[in-house]
Design a protein around this motif. Sequence first.
Motif, PDB file in Angstrom:
ATOM      1  N   ARG B  31       0.722  -1.084   0.143  1.00  9.66           N
ATOM      2  CA  ARG B  31      -0.316  -0.008  -0.183  1.00  9.66           C
ATOM      3  C   ARG B  31       0.742   1.284   0.138  1.00  9.66           C
ATOM      4  O   ARG B  31       2.046   1.229   0.462  1.00  9.66           O
ATOM      5  N   SER B  34       1.586   1.502  -4.290  1.00  8.58           N
ATOM      6  CA  SER B  34       0.506   1.053  -5.391  1.00  8.58           C
ATOM      7  C   SER B  34      -0.132   2.346  -5.646  1.00  8.58           C
ATOM      8  O   SER B  34      -0.338   2.800  -6.791  1.00  8.58           O
ATOM      9  N   LEU B  35      -0.609   3.314  -4.394  1.00  8.17           N
ATOM     10  CA  LEU B  35      -1.053   4.645  -4.830  1.00  8.17           C
ATOM     11  C   LEU B  35      -0.247   5.363  -5.570  1.00  8.17           C
ATOM     12  O   LEU B  35      -0.649   6.020  -6.380  1.00  8.17           O
ATOM     13  N   LYS B  58       5.067  16.408  -2.246  1.00 10.66           N
ATOM     14  CA  LYS B  58       5.085  15.550  -1.070  1.00 10.66           C
ATOM     15  C   LYS B  58       4.323  14.284  -1.281  1.00 10.66           C
ATOM     16  O   LYS B  58       4.969  13.123  -0.566  1.00 10.66           O
ATOM     17  N   HIS B  70       5.244   6.903   0.854  1.00 10.08           N
ATOM     18  CA  HIS B  70       4.042   7.221   1.581  1.00 10.08           C
ATOM     19  C   HIS B  70       3.241   8.403   1.205  1.00 10.08           C
ATOM     20  O   HIS B  70       3.634   9.363   1.873  1.00 10.08           O
ATOM     21  N   PRO B  71       2.244   8.324   0.240  1.00 13.38           N
ATOM     22  CA  PRO B  71       1.853   9.440  -0.130  1.00 13.38           C
ATOM     23  C   PRO B  71       0.860  10.089   1.105  1.00 13.38           C
ATOM     24  O   PRO B  71       0.520   9.331   2.074  1.00 13.38           O
ATOM     25  N   GLU B  72       0.677  11.308   1.102  1.00  8.29           N
ATOM     26  CA  GLU B  72       0.015  11.757   2.230  1.00  8.29           C
ATOM     27  C   GLU B  72      -1.429  11.553   2.457  1.00  8.29           C
ATOM     28  O   GLU B  72      -1.849  11.155   3.399  1.00  8.29           O
ATOM     29  N   ARG B  73      -1.946  11.415   1.345  1.00 10.48           N
ATOM     30  CA  ARG B  73      -3.312  11.223   1.251  1.00 10.48           C
ATOM     31  C   ARG B  73      -3.749   9.995   0.569  1.00 10.48           C
ATOM     32  O   ARG B  73      -3.150   9.550  -0.316  1.00 10.48           O
ATOM     33  N   VAL B  74      -4.920   9.562   0.840  1.00 10.35           N
ATOM     34  CA  VAL B  74      -5.674   8.412   0.285  1.00 10.35           C
ATOM     35  C   VAL B  74      -6.128   8.933  -1.342  1.00 10.35           C
ATOM     36  O   VAL B  74      -5.371   8.220  -2.193  1.00 10.35           O
ATOM     37  N   LEU B  75      -6.696   9.964  -1.321  1.00 16.53           N
ATOM     38  CA  LEU B  75      -7.109  10.472  -2.359  1.00 16.53           C
ATOM     39  C   LEU B  75      -6.305  11.615  -2.729  1.00 16.53           C
ATOM     40  O   LEU B  75      -6.169  12.857  -2.395  1.00 16.53           O
ATOM     41  N   THR B  76      -5.574  11.457  -4.118  1.00 18.40           N
ATOM     42  CA  THR B  76      -4.805  12.573  -4.679  1.00 18.40           C
ATOM     43  C   THR B  76      -5.238  12.909  -6.161  1.00 18.40           C
ATOM     44  O   THR B  76      -5.824  11.889  -6.475  1.00 18.40           O
TER      45      THR B  76
END
Lengths: 550, 550
Positions: B31, B34-35, B58, B70-76
């Motif tokens: 996780r 994949s984002l 970021k 590790h992106p900050e947000r689920v939805l970008t």
Amino acid sequence: ACKCGRSFTSPRLLPPTRISPRTRSDVDEGLQPDAPPGAMLARRTVGLVSRGGPPLTPRSPPGRSVQRMMAEKVLTVDTMNSCVKKVEYAVRGPIVLRAVQIEKELKEGVQKPFSEVIKANIGDAHAMGQQPITFFRQVLAMCSYPELLDDDRFPEDAKGRARRILQGCGGQSIGAYSASQGIECVRQDVARYVERRDGGVPSDPDNIYLTTGASDGIVTMLKLLVAGEGRSRTGVMISIPQYPLYSAALAELGAVQVNYFLNEERCWSLDVSELRRALADARRHCNPRALCIINPGNPTGQVQSRQCIEDVIRFAAKERLFLMADEVYQDNVYAEGCEFHSFKKVLFEMGPEFSSTVELASFHSTSKCYMGECGFRGGYMEVVNMDPEVKAQLTKLVSVRLCPPVPGQALMDLVVNPPQPGEPSYSTFIRERKATLSSLAERARLTEQILNTVPGIACNPVQGAMYSFPRVTLPARAIREAEERGQAPDMFYCMKLLEETGICLVPGSGFGQRDGTFHFRMTILPPTDKLKILLSKVKDFHQRFIQQYS
Amino acid sequence: MRVRDELQRLEAEPRCVTAGCLELGGGTRTRGLSLSLSLSLSLTPRLLRPHSPQPSDKSRTNMTENGLLHPERVLTLDTMNPNIKRVEYAVRGPIVQRAMQLEKELQEGVKKPFTEVIKANIGDCHAMGQQPITFFRQVLALCSYPELLNDNKFPEDAKDRARRILQACGGGSIGAYSASQGIELVRQDVSRYIVRRDGGVPSNPDNIYLSTGASDAIATMLKLLVSGEGPTRTGVMISIPQYPLYSAALADLGAIQINYYLDESNNWSLAVGELRRALEAARKHCNPRALCVINPGNPTGQVQSRQCIEDVIRFAAEENLFLMADEVYQDNVYAEGCQFHSFKKVLFEMGPKYSEKVELASFHSTSKCYMGECGFRGGYMEVINLDPAVKAQLTKLVSVRLCPPVPGQALLDLVVNPPQPDEPSYSTFMNERTAVLAALAEKARMTEEILNKVPGIRCNPVQGAMYSFPQIQIPHKAIEEAKEKGQAPDMFYCMTLLDEMGICVVPGSGFGQRDGTYHFRMTILPPTDKLKIFLAKVKEFHQRFTERYS
């Protein structure tokens, strides 16, 4: 590209458009061994619902695909959007179509064992006789026809609100488009309401989006979240039982529905371990990105504890899920010891580790609570921690539909900014509000009490919202007969109830339930005297039904 | 770190990745990882992100303890629904956002070369000062607050209409949900209106679907039509210039937009030869299934001749295309010799060979014509020759959204059932209606006349609708400067016009235009005196702009 027809095991099993209804159910069967229990259930129940009652769509005759070559029509069920075909919405499904038909027959003088149809299928308070809040309707009348502002029949606070709303409108008319996100002064009032409700947690009007009922906001958020193909396709966790807007929207968007089960034995509470199970299963075949919660629950009527909400938030933070909190019943809490806690409030009380990271959209509406103004299609959503670039995309997306209905926006404003102590309308407002809420509480109690006296019906307390979702024990013979007819057993039960008593309820299969259990959803909205009749009819019917099939 | 390098490589060569399942680490998805990866999965990410050339830093640089991305947000922006990113809606696009900003600055006392922003970007009559029709608003006030029915200040015909509408509502309240297809009585009135309008051609209330403005119905019909993958993906023919709802809805649905060009030199008329060209070209890569026509035209203001409509129908019949007729400006016809002909009427006059075969959906709204009630989001569509099984699917689909706003349905009822000659409100109604339409006709003439006096601006007559879409000559040097700024030349022109004159119009590139030509769309809605100032400013600006860049 169309993303539907995907199954958990092999997304590209068959091109969706070529699956005839028959082969589609074959695919469903074939899917069961590997699919998680939730997925199986949802798919099975959906199939069963569509087979129950008068079919929504005529069955395709065999060989249709051959005929299609010469088909007259451009648009047929074989060539239409296959995602749309998968959409099911039981609350207005076959049982309601049949109820409407029976009403017509009654009007035409057809003899029935009852004289009226009582519809307890949908949370439509006014249709069940609830009176609108006077203050709200006075202001709306003045907004519609501002000449009434000169009329001394209206109280000053109502006039003040109407003037304020009209000043927020283009050309001071509710006939002008508003900003796509909603009228600015209404969004400000919503933000202030959210702050008051949440004990001072700040709310930014820029994070408020007014919507066409909560449904519109929910569908829009889901649409933003859906991406990927095959195993990277977005999965969305929803409770079972669920409000079927969620399954319908996910089907339409071709997203993967990830079911987590509420615990019926513990008053439909939500266990984080069940969330974990569902998530782990789903990760094998999709990319779960969002978690939807309905609190107070629809159709299940539970009110989540603060602790439970904290656990859910912690889970979402850890597992990196976007939270969607459907809080349209926030004023509908009846049970002693229960209290509504908004996800937003709990999130901020958990400190910056959570409040600055967890993405949350919460939804509210003018359709429920004490006002029940469904027809105005008013609502809002608040987004928290949303990526600013995504927010810009959201604003762009909603701008295509121009704006939510302005009368609904005006009504939303009144809901979040009702008469205050010291204002002339205050006492009437509070009296009307209290009368509605206490009567609902009374009906919630009554429903639970009476249903639980019926052997074979077991019902959890209706802690909140507007529904009871009792479990019904159906005799094996009835189940067999239903299966022979290709109906879900609870659809068979509800159809029979409708035909024999004129009572319209929605079978549990339309909301999802654990395999082998059966339920129905009924609203607690009929006026108390009618509700008593309804409940005693249900009782009689159930006993008769059991006898008949024992 | 390996992953990050991989990502940077992908970033550098976005086209080397095809959409689909790209997995690192032998299919074990991590996780977060994949984002981030899915940003590279879109085919041409840079094209899709016009306003943000770089994905947010970021989201790529934030590292977790174990060194994974590790992106900050689920939805970008990178992980959201890619179709939504492609949606564009110029009518409320960047130029309007800038206009609102300028308005705020003016309010704050910032010095500008103008004292107010005049918005001619959107067909919003009431915002431009047009007054509502008294009768309509009286009835709406009565519906909102039925206690007013006992008031002697309202005429009897208004009261009758209100009673009639309320009786058709659940519980006698516009706060109840209506049937999903719309209130039956309103649908019956719509049918009768169509029969009258079309000289007796029959209309069936079962074929009427009330909607949330016309936009909602158009998007819904398109949604039904979209299916297939790759070369079988549904293509939809739309005019260029078009109303950008169409391109936005097609992008949202992932359907293929097929452009056919209106003939500017022939008063924006539609030539069947061009339809044929566009269709043949499109058949090479998609499955064209629908043809959309806007008549009277938006943004182009032409009114189609009866002959032209016949030709289009014949073409649709030959080529097996589903026809969508956007007729929301049906009362807005100003030019002498022009007349509105509905597609439905012409279709039926062409005899059963066509009237029994061609599938047609036509759309109307409460937002335009003489009433201009945009805020109520009222509208309807009529479907002709729709496959009954598809119709059942359509009914099911709209039921998920419960119902269109009931105040909008009530308003629509009044539009299709206005005061009659023997009723007390008739003369006022006719006066108001005629005044609005006559003023619009006058403004249409004036706009054409004044704009055509400006060297370098050429504008077709505004035969109908509410817009002028003049062609503007933009000097070569200005085009180059625009390109340096990464702007469409007409966007550059309109932005400069806004910044220097406080005038807000929408660049032609938002509607589509022939390559190398430039236009803007302006509404003819400002009050006559303001419109004159407006046009004088455009003239002054255009001359200055031309000099500056020559």
